[in-house]
Design an enzyme around this catalytic site. Structure first.
Site, mmCIF file in Angstrom:
data_model
loop_
_atom_site.group_PDB
_atom_site.id
_atom_site.type_symbol
_atom_site.label_atom_id
_atom_site.label_comp_id
_atom_site.label_asym_id
_atom_site.label_seq_id
_atom_site.Cartn_x
_atom_site.Cartn_y
_atom_site.Cartn_z
ATOM 1 N N ASN A 45 0.841 -1.195 0.000
ATOM 2 C CA ASN A 45 0.000 0.000 0.000
ATOM 3 C C ASN A 45 0.877 1.245 0.000
ATOM 4 O OD1 ASN A 45 0.598 -0.866 2.734
ATOM 5 N ND2 ASN A 45 -0.932 0.560 3.499
ATOM 6 N N ALA A 49 -0.681 12.094 1.644
ATOM 7 C CA ALA A 49 -1.229 13.077 2.577
ATOM 8 C C ALA A 49 -2.638 13.488 2.168
ATOM 9 C CB ALA A 49 -0.324 14.303 2.659
ATOM 10 N N CYS A 56 -4.037 0.832 -2.522
ATOM 11 C CA CYS A 56 -3.975 -0.418 -1.767
ATOM 12 C C CYS A 56 -2.902 -1.345 -2.345
ATOM 13 C CB CYS A 56 -5.320 -1.117 -1.795
ATOM 14 S SG CYS A 56 -6.657 -0.192 -1.014
ATOM 15 N N GLU A 58 -3.211 -4.488 -3.095
ATOM 16 C CA GLU A 58 -3.752 -5.297 -4.176
ATOM 17 C C GLU A 58 -3.688 -4.543 -5.502
ATOM 18 O OE1 GLU A 58 -6.375 -6.090 -0.488
ATOM 19 O OE2 GLU A 58 -5.148 -4.485 -1.307
ATOM 20 N N CYS A 89 -10.597 -4.295 0.171
ATOM 21 C CA CYS A 89 -11.682 -3.310 0.193
ATOM 22 C C CYS A 89 -12.571 -3.523 -1.033
ATOM 23 C CB CYS A 89 -11.116 -1.888 0.230
ATOM 24 S SG CYS A 89 -10.369 -1.357 -1.334
ATOM 25 N N CYS A 92 -10.824 -2.808 -4.383
ATOM 26 C CA CYS A 92 -9.855 -3.841 -4.764
ATOM 27 C C CYS A 92 -10.554 -5.126 -5.175
ATOM 28 C CB CYS A 92 -8.865 -4.093 -3.631
ATOM 29 S SG CYS A 92 -7.639 -2.773 -3.506
#
Length: 135
Positions: A45, A49, A56, A58, A89, A92
């Site tokens: 990942n 900011a 991610c 994945e 998630c 993903c």
């Protein structure tokens, strides 16, 4: 689900996890995919900011796979930074489904090496895919 694939992909995912750029959440995740030809690609990942602009693990692994000319995932492993399983998630899950079939194995591995096996079809039933655009 091939035990050798899980071991190989777990090692790659945990190695990629070490390179995670996660200064905001400190939640380091690694992932690795293997293609039908046996080539493996890993990713971690990458946070920003500007929080919604992070990526991610994945997605990074899939991007690495695609950038090398591959379009199919045979298996994906996601390495958790703790004793809990780190499920992909929603975004993903859709990215995995883009390059996988419903029966493509998805394995979550905890920091202690425990595994939870499922498929992308179980994680994302009735996934929206390219063929849906043809109707």
């Amino acid at each position: 689900m091939n035990k050798n694939n899980i071991e190989q992909l777990s090692a790659l995912a945990f190695n990629a996890q070490k390179n995670s750029h996660s200064p905001y959440s400190n939640f380091k995740v690694g992932a690795a995919v293997i293609t039908p030809t046996g080539e493996a690609f890993a990713g971690c990942n990458v946070e920003s900011a500007a929080f919604p602009l992070g990526q991610c693990a994945e997605a990074t692994a899939i991007g690495n796979m695609v950038s090398q000319g591959h379009k199919r995932i045979s298996h994906i492993v996601i390495a958790s930074p703790n004793e809990e399983f780190c499920f992909p998630c929603g975004g993903c899950r859709q990215k995995i489904a883009e390059f996988a079939t419903d029966d493509t194995p998805v394995t979550m591995v905890s920091k202690q090496g425990q595994t939870h096996n499922t498929t992308i079809g179980e994680l994302l039933p009735n996934a929206f895919r390219a063929h849906d655009l043809e109707k």
